[in-house]
Design a protein around this motif. Structure first.
Motif, PDB file in Angstrom:
ATOM      1  N   GLY A  17      69.775  60.038  51.179  1.00  0.00           N
ATOM      2  CA  GLY A  17      68.248  59.317  51.635  1.00  0.00           C
ATOM      3  C   GLY A  17      67.203  59.475  51.023  1.00  0.00           C
ATOM      4  N   SER A  18      66.055  58.693  51.275  1.00  0.00           N
ATOM      5  CA  SER A  18      64.925  58.632  50.654  1.00  0.00           C
ATOM      6  C   SER A  18      64.075  58.238  51.496  1.00  0.00           C
ATOM      7  CB  SER A  18      64.895  58.044  49.279  1.00  0.00           C
ATOM      8  OG  SER A  18      65.276  56.748  49.510  1.00  0.00           O
ATOM      9  N   GLU A  19      62.496  58.330  51.263  1.00  0.00           N
ATOM     10  CA  GLU A  19      61.465  57.900  52.073  1.00  0.00           C
ATOM     11  C   GLU A  19      60.949  56.465  51.823  1.00  0.00           C
ATOM     12  OE1 GLU A  19      58.021  60.247  51.092  1.00  0.00           O
ATOM     13  OE2 GLU A  19      58.814  62.104  51.825  1.00  0.00           O
ATOM     14  N   ILE A  20      60.729  55.758  52.878  1.00  0.00           N
ATOM     15  CA  ILE A  20      60.224  54.407  52.657  1.00  0.00           C
ATOM     16  C   ILE A  20      59.055  54.361  51.993  1.00  0.00           C
ATOM     17  CG2 ILE A  20      59.554  52.446  54.176  1.00  0.00           C
ATOM     18  CD1 ILE A  20      61.280  53.268  56.325  1.00  0.00           C
ATOM     19  N   LYS A  21      59.102  53.463  51.146  1.00  0.00           N
ATOM     20  CA  LYS A  21      57.717  52.999  50.396  1.00  0.00           C
ATOM     21  C   LYS A  21      57.124  51.847  50.538  1.00  0.00           C
ATOM     22  CE  LYS A  21      59.497  55.984  46.465  1.00  0.00           C
ATOM     23  NZ  LYS A  21      59.945  56.069  45.137  1.00  0.00           N
ATOM     24  N   ALA A  22      56.315  51.552  51.756  1.00  0.00           N
ATOM     25  CA  ALA A  22      56.135  50.142  52.327  1.00  0.00           C
ATOM     26  C   ALA A  22      55.408  49.353  51.738  1.00  0.00           C
ATOM     27  CB  ALA A  22      55.249  50.545  53.666  1.00  0.00           C
ATOM     28  N   ASN A  23      54.853  49.650  50.478  1.00  0.00           N
ATOM     29  CA  ASN A  23      53.953  48.817  49.567  1.00  0.00           C
ATOM     30  C   ASN A  23      55.002  48.282  48.586  1.00  0.00           C
ATOM     31  OD1 ASN A  23      51.767  49.256  51.006  1.00  0.00           O
ATOM     32  ND2 ASN A  23      51.272  51.075  49.613  1.00  0.00           N
ATOM     33  N   GLU A  24      56.159  48.653  48.491  1.00  0.00           N
ATOM     34  CA  GLU A  24      57.223  47.937  47.543  1.00  0.00           C
ATOM     35  C   GLU A  24      57.831  46.781  47.932  1.00  0.00           C
ATOM     36  OE1 GLU A  24      59.699  50.717  45.834  1.00  0.00           O
ATOM     37  OE2 GLU A  24      58.245  52.014  44.840  1.00  0.00           O
ATOM     38  N   GLU A  25      58.421  45.795  47.461  1.00  0.00           N
ATOM     39  CA  GLU A  25      58.969  44.666  47.791  1.00  0.00           C
ATOM     40  C   GLU A  25      60.207  44.969  48.403  1.00  0.00           C
ATOM     41  OE1 GLU A  25      59.522  40.614  45.393  1.00  0.00           O
ATOM     42  OE2 GLU A  25      61.224  41.878  45.011  1.00  0.00           O
ATOM     43  N   LEU A  26      60.985  46.151  48.051  1.00  0.00           N
ATOM     44  CA  LEU A  26      62.231  46.449  48.505  1.00  0.00           C
ATOM     45  C   LEU A  26      62.686  47.901  47.952  1.00  0.00           C
ATOM     46  CD1 LEU A  26      64.415  45.082  50.029  1.00  0.00           C
ATOM     47  CD2 LEU A  26      65.843  44.556  47.987  1.00  0.00           C
ATOM     48  N   CYS A  27      62.868  48.799  48.879  1.00  0.00           N
ATOM     49  CA  CYS A  27      63.358  50.031  48.626  1.00  0.00           C
ATOM     50  C   CYS A  27      64.277  50.671  49.372  1.00  0.00           C
ATOM     51  CB  CYS A  27      61.757  51.202  48.407  1.00  0.00           C
ATOM     52  SG  CYS A  27      61.231  51.151  50.235  1.00  0.00           S
ATOM     53  N   LEU A  28      65.262  51.445  48.736  1.00  0.00           N
ATOM     54  CA  LEU A  28      66.223  52.081  49.546  1.00  0.00           C
ATOM     55  C   LEU A  28      65.767  53.091  50.229  1.00  0.00           C
ATOM     56  CD1 LEU A  28      69.658  52.278  49.220  1.00  0.00           C
ATOM     57  CD2 LEU A  28      69.215  53.857  47.627  1.00  0.00           C
ATOM     58  N   THR A  29      66.367  53.229  51.391  1.00  0.00           N
ATOM     59  CA  THR A  29      66.253  54.406  52.278  1.00  0.00           C
ATOM     60  C   THR A  29      67.139  55.192  52.503  1.00  0.00           C
ATOM     61  OG1 THR A  29      66.157  52.864  54.194  1.00  0.00           O
ATOM     62  CG2 THR A  29      64.021  53.417  53.363  1.00  0.00           C
ATOM     63  N   VAL A  30      68.411  54.542  52.786  1.00  0.00           N
ATOM     64  CA  VAL A  30      69.498  55.319  53.229  1.00  0.00           C
ATOM     65  C   VAL A  30      70.661  54.597  52.526  1.00  0.00           C
ATOM     66  CG1 VAL A  30      71.116  56.507  54.718  1.00  0.00           C
ATOM     67  CG2 VAL A  30      68.474  56.147  55.359  1.00  0.00           C
TER      68      VAL A  30
END
Length: 298
Positions: A17-30
């Motif tokens: 798991g990792s934190e959501i990075k809302a400003n990125e186009e696509l980011c892994l959370t889980v």
């Protein structure tokens, strides 16, 4: 069981798991893999990101939006954000799945291109689900908190989404549906024009279509729709406009101009130029010089 703040593993379960990075186009959370027990369930709950599950073996049920879906190997189901869902494994043949969860500014757009929406949260994988498992395992194998691993995990997430989109488009082609293209006609036309601007002396319409990744038929269709000429006509006109410019602004011979705009035979070039401008290249240049001299005298 090995436990860390962002990574867990035991015999039937791996999770990252990792934190959501809302400003990125696509980011892994889980990201994870699980062999569920017969009584395993999740929810009812609401998530804040997209969770996409790939069923490897077994069966289970998804309840979402007032509908119930009986699912099995070779199917994909998505848990969208802000939608209450409940899903559980089959008591006789519990499912084994892998999943990725992600946020970002274009999360919904990419899934829509892959044929998955909140209204249609289920589709077949169309390919062996182990191909998705292989990619999620690579993500899990690079769970250490390093910048290099973060970049690698993000690239693998993009690869998963790309595989989803590609498999969707291939399936549509197999089913005989109309050609599926991801971008608007304007994007393809503008890309074709840019390509022509760089390669016009020696390119062909088939090469332009191949470069963009669409069929020649579709390229012709959108050119006629947007520019009211075929790609062949546009390419011819572009060559002639460049020849016009060279004749007016340089001292190159007609043969040299012919070669620069893609004609090996000067006679063919001269005939084409005359059809376009009403004069042969030689007479056109003479006319331009006379007009320029008259302008200076005035």
């Amino acid at each position: 069981m090995e436990v860390a703040e962002n990574y867990r593993i035991d015999a039937n379960f791996r999770w990252l798991g990792s934190e959501i990075k809302a400003n990125e186009e696509l980011c892994l959370t889980v990201c994870g893999i699980e062999r569920c027990t017969p009584d395993k369930f999740f929810g009812p709950s609401v998530r804040e990101d997209y969770h996409v599950h790939f069923i490897l073996h077994g069966k289970g049920t998804l309840e979402i939006g007032g509908k119930s879906y009986k699912l099995q190997r070779g199917q994909i189901f998505v848990i969208p954000p802000d939608v209450e869902t409940y899903y559980y494994s089959d008591p006789e043949d519990p499912w084994h799945y892998t999943w990725v969860s992600f946020g970002g500014t274009r999360e919904g757009y990419f899934l829509e291109k892959a044929g998955i929406t909140a209204e249609n949260p289920v589709r077949d994988t169309y390919i062996e689900p182990e191909r998705f498992l292989e990619l999620t395992e690579k993500i899990l194998n690079h769970h250490e908190l390093t910048v290099a691993n973060e970049l690698l995990r993000t690239s693998l997430l993009y690869e998963i989404i790309a595989l989803l989109v590609e498999s969707q488009n291939q399936q549509k082609s197999k089913e005989g549906e109309e050609e599926v293209y991801d971008y608007s006609p304007d994007v393809y036309v503008n890309t074709a024009i840019e390509y022509i601007g760089e390669h016009y002396p020696h390119t062909k319409v088939s090469e332009i279509a191949s470069y963009i990744g669409i069929s020649r038929y579709y390229l012709t269709h959108i050119f006629k729709e947007k520019l009211h000429v075929s790609p062949q006509e546009f390419l011819l006109n572009y060559r002639m406009e460049q020849a016009n410019r060279l004749l007016r602004t340089t001292g190159l011979s007609v043969q040299a101009v012919s070669e620069k705009v893609g004609y090996e035979n000067p006679l063919t070039f001269s005939k084409t130029f005359k059809n376009k401008f009403g004069l042969s290249p030689k007479k056109y240049r003479e006319k331009m010089k006379r007009e320029e001299q008259e302008h200076h005298i005035k």
